[in-house]
Write an enzyme that holds these catalytic residues in place. Structure first.
Site, PDB file in Angstrom:
ATOM      1  N   TYR A  68       0.881  -1.459  -0.028  1.00 61.78           N
ATOM      2  CA  TYR A  68      -0.380  -0.091  -0.109  1.00 61.78           C
ATOM      3  C   TYR A  68       1.087   1.235   0.006  1.00 61.78           C
ATOM      4  O   TYR A  68       1.446   1.791   0.980  1.00 61.78           O
ATOM      5  CB  TYR A  68      -1.231  -0.038   1.104  1.00 61.78           C
ATOM      6  N   GLN A 105      -8.541 -13.849   4.285  1.00 59.63           N
ATOM      7  CA  GLN A 105      -8.866 -12.603   3.634  1.00 59.63           C
ATOM      8  C   GLN A 105      -9.381 -12.823   2.224  1.00 59.63           C
ATOM      9  O   GLN A 105      -8.881 -12.183   1.287  1.00 59.63           O
ATOM     10  CB  GLN A 105      -7.772 -12.029   4.438  1.00 59.63           C
ATOM     11  N   GLY A 120     -13.173   0.246   3.833  1.00 61.99           N
ATOM     12  CA  GLY A 120     -12.128   1.242   3.047  1.00 61.99           C
ATOM     13  C   GLY A 120     -12.869   2.647   2.747  1.00 61.99           C
ATOM     14  O   GLY A 120     -14.757   2.641   3.110  1.00 61.99           O
TER      15      GLY A 120
END
Length: 323
Positions: free
Chosen positions: A53, A175, A279
């Site tokens: 990220y 996930q 998010g």
């Protein structure tokens, strides 16, 4: 805020997890700090991150935010994606995982991560090699538990088989992507996770913004991830997804709910899910997502949402056996 056990780890996590993918990109540090604070004020103690990220910027931001309360929060990070030009700076080899974890811990400013995820499956590295590396991380106290993201059920089971035979650390959390428009995880991943006692944290609960209804409007079709990002465009392009997005937003309006609240509440209603990952690009966008725990959906609402995006057949395709 309710708290759940993360699989069999014994770690208690909030029923919402905040994903930090926007840190350092759509959200500057001030906005990121505000969103972190909003989550903590609501009782969220669970934060998901990854080394890729913004090439580590999100980890640096998160590390600065948790510094004063590290023991009170549960954090994750991931490794797999390329972090440099070197031929070995990607994948699940021992070399890359070792270096990735070392660098992530430095950026996060911590001695350990609660969950260390393999971000993708690596066909070039054997299961035993991967697990021996992860096992050493756990033995050294740098990782408390292991997870995998974007793995198929059979790939997870192969890891579990090797970990059992070789007496190595096993996968404790998965996930996968999961939202009303993308229900594939229900077919094999969720049943597997429930049977194995795994934690499940799911990402993209709003389908990249599709379920907010913004892409159903002429103005919304001019910009946004589903328009500008080739991966998102390929993932949600087509008549079916357009219909799901518009119908879902219309139904949320009929219920008097923000579509983000409804979309996340729908994910939370699945008993296999430990926590959906939220998010947001800014604090204002985060507000309706944080409201989801206050809305427990009725069977009537859930059944109607099934008409908008029907459940997929089970893996054996015997829909006649559904009770």
């Amino acid at each position: 805020m309710n708290y759940k056990s993360l699989g069999k780890t014994g770690i208690k996590v909030s029923e919402l997890c905040f994903g930090t993918m926007s840190f350092g990109s759509r959200a500057n540090k001030e906005q990121s700090q505000r969103m972190y604070s909003m989550c903590r004020e609501q009782g969220i103690n669970f934060f998901d991150c990854a080394n890729v990220y913004q090439k580590g910027v999100a980890e640096e931001y998160l590390g600065s935010f948790i510094a004063a309360e590290r023991d009170k929060v549960v954090i994750t990070t991931k490794a797999y994606g390329a972090m440099g030009d070197d031929v070995n700076a990607k994948g699940c080899s021992a070399k890359n995982l070792q270096n990735s974890l070392h660098q992530s811990l430095k950026r996060l400013g911590t001695d350990y991560v609660d969950v260390f995820f393999l971000h993708h499956y690596d066909p070039a590295t054997s299961e035993e090699e991967v697990l021996r590396t992860l096992d050493s991380f756990v033995r050294d106290g740098k990782v408390l538990s292991v997870g995998v993201s974007n793995y198929a059920a059979f790939q997870v089971e192969r890891l579990l088989r090797v970990s059992d035979v070789k007496h190595l650390v096993g996968v404790q959390c998965i996930q996968p992507m999961y939202n009303l428009a993308k229900r594939m995880a229900e077919v094999e991943l969720f049943p597997m996770a429930s049977a194995e006692g795994m934690g499940v944290i799911t990402y993209s609960p709003l389908a990249g913004g599709l379920l907010t209804g913004r892409y159903s409007k002429a103005e919304g079709k001019k910009s946004g991830r589903l328009v500008e990002n080739p991966k998102y465009k390929a993932r949600y392009e087509g008549v079916f997804y357009e219909q799901v997005g518009s119908s879902f937003a219309a139904y949320a309006d009929q219920l008097g709910m923000h579509p983000a609240t409804l979309g996340i509440a729908w994910v939370m209603a699945n008993q296999a899910v430990t926590a959906p990952i939220l998010g947001a690009a800014d604090p204002e966008q985060l507000k309706p997502a944080l409201d989801a725990p206050a809305h427990r959906l009725s069977e009537e609402v859930l059944k109607h949402l099934d008409t908008i995006s029907p459940p997929l057949p089970p893996a054996h395709d015997r829909t006649d056996e559904r009770s």
